[in-house]
Design a protein around this motif. Sequence first.
Motif, PDB file in Angstrom:
ATOM      1  N   ASN A 102      -2.165  -1.450  -3.626  1.00  0.00           N
ATOM      2  CA  ASN A 102      -3.215  -0.554  -3.003  1.00  0.00           C
ATOM      3  C   ASN A 102      -2.600   0.694  -3.219  1.00  0.00           C
ATOM      4  O   ASN A 102      -1.725   1.145  -2.625  1.00  0.00           O
ATOM      5  CB  ASN A 102      -3.653  -1.076  -1.601  1.00  0.00           C
TER       6      ASN A 102
ATOM      7  N   GLY B  90      -9.296   4.881  -2.959  1.00  0.00           N
ATOM      8  CA  GLY B  90      -8.151   3.896  -3.022  1.00  0.00           C
ATOM      9  C   GLY B  90      -8.316   3.353  -4.516  1.00  0.00           C
ATOM     10  O   GLY B  90      -9.615   3.057  -4.825  1.00  0.00           O
TER      11      GLY B  90
ATOM     12  N   PHE C 259     -10.724   9.427   1.978  1.00  0.00           N
ATOM     13  CA  PHE C 259      -9.955   8.250   1.358  1.00  0.00           C
ATOM     14  C   PHE C 259     -10.269   7.948  -0.006  1.00  0.00           C
ATOM     15  O   PHE C 259     -11.421   7.644  -0.235  1.00  0.00           O
ATOM     16  CB  PHE C 259      -9.528   7.139   2.335  1.00  0.00           C
TER      17      PHE C 259
ATOM     18  N   THR D 146       0.698  -1.242   0.023  1.00  0.00           N
ATOM     19  CA  THR D 146      -0.085  -0.063   0.034  1.00  0.00           C
ATOM     20  C   THR D 146       0.907   1.345   0.044  1.00  0.00           C
ATOM     21  O   THR D 146       1.746   1.156   0.647  1.00  0.00           O
ATOM     22  CB  THR D 146      -0.657   0.116   1.242  1.00  0.00           C
TER      23      THR D 146
ATOM     24  N   ASP E 191      -4.904  10.511   0.306  1.00  0.00           N
ATOM     25  CA  ASP E 191      -5.688  10.892   1.742  1.00  0.00           C
ATOM     26  C   ASP E 191      -5.539  12.377   1.754  1.00  0.00           C
ATOM     27  O   ASP E 191      -4.671  13.364   1.666  1.00  0.00           O
ATOM     28  CB  ASP E 191      -4.467  10.638   2.748  1.00  0.00           C
TER      29      ASP E 191
ATOM     30  N   TYR F 226       3.262   1.630   3.168  1.00  0.00           N
ATOM     31  CA  TYR F 226       2.580   0.844   4.291  1.00  0.00           C
ATOM     32  C   TYR F 226       3.143  -0.664   4.132  1.00  0.00           C
ATOM     33  O   TYR F 226       2.695  -1.207   3.179  1.00  0.00           O
ATOM     34  CB  TYR F 226       1.276   0.994   4.350  1.00  0.00           C
TER      35      TYR F 226
ATOM     36  N   GLY G  73      -3.555   4.897  -2.222  1.00  0.00           N
ATOM     37  CA  GLY G  73      -4.590   5.457  -1.811  1.00  0.00           C
ATOM     38  C   GLY G  73      -4.135   7.173  -1.873  1.00  0.00           C
ATOM     39  O   GLY G  73      -2.968   7.509  -2.013  1.00  0.00           O
TER      40      GLY G  73
ATOM     41  N   VAL H 121       0.343   5.276   0.132  1.00  0.00           N
ATOM     42  CA  VAL H 121      -0.818   6.300   0.353  1.00  0.00           C
ATOM     43  C   VAL H 121      -0.179   7.773   0.071  1.00  0.00           C
ATOM     44  O   VAL H 121       0.987   8.078   0.565  1.00  0.00           O
ATOM     45  CB  VAL H 121      -1.320   6.699   1.580  1.00  0.00           C
ATOM     46  N   TYR H 122      -0.630   8.443  -0.796  1.00  0.00           N
ATOM     47  CA  TYR H 122      -0.304   9.906  -1.116  1.00  0.00           C
ATOM     48  C   TYR H 122      -0.880  10.980  -0.599  1.00  0.00           C
ATOM     49  O   TYR H 122      -2.385  11.008  -0.507  1.00  0.00           O
ATOM     50  CB  TYR H 122      -0.407  10.120  -2.861  1.00  0.00           C
TER      51      TYR H 122
END
Length: 117
Positions: free
Chosen positions: A45, A38, A36, A6, A49, A63, A47, A8-9
């Motif tokens: 994954n 995704g 969020f 995962t 944020d 992650y 994501g 996440v940006y």
Amino acid sequence: MTSVRTIVYPVGDLTKAKAFFGALVGAEPYMDEVYFVGYHADGQNIGLDPNGHRQGLTGPVCYWHVEDIKESLQRLLASGATLRQDVIDVGGGKLTALATDADGNVIGLVQVAEAGV
């Protein structure tokens, strides 16, 4: 087994970010909420944020998916990492935590109740 699955940006404009990442991934999001968004992209994954910048994130966070988040976080802290976010339940059986390494890199941990997420 741990692995990075995962990323996440933190994003400032969720609408623009969704257009960009939708074009990049070539798919619609599997989750599209105000807090969020995704995407699934070839086993990863991805994501978005919209609250990440307010939480002090300046770039993407990878992650690591782990089986026992509390034990994994304690191992990182014992190795010299700094706690950035303790273990929290983000819903759907998913737990997350953040630590910072000696160089200031933010490392994410995630524990998912069900395999495949």
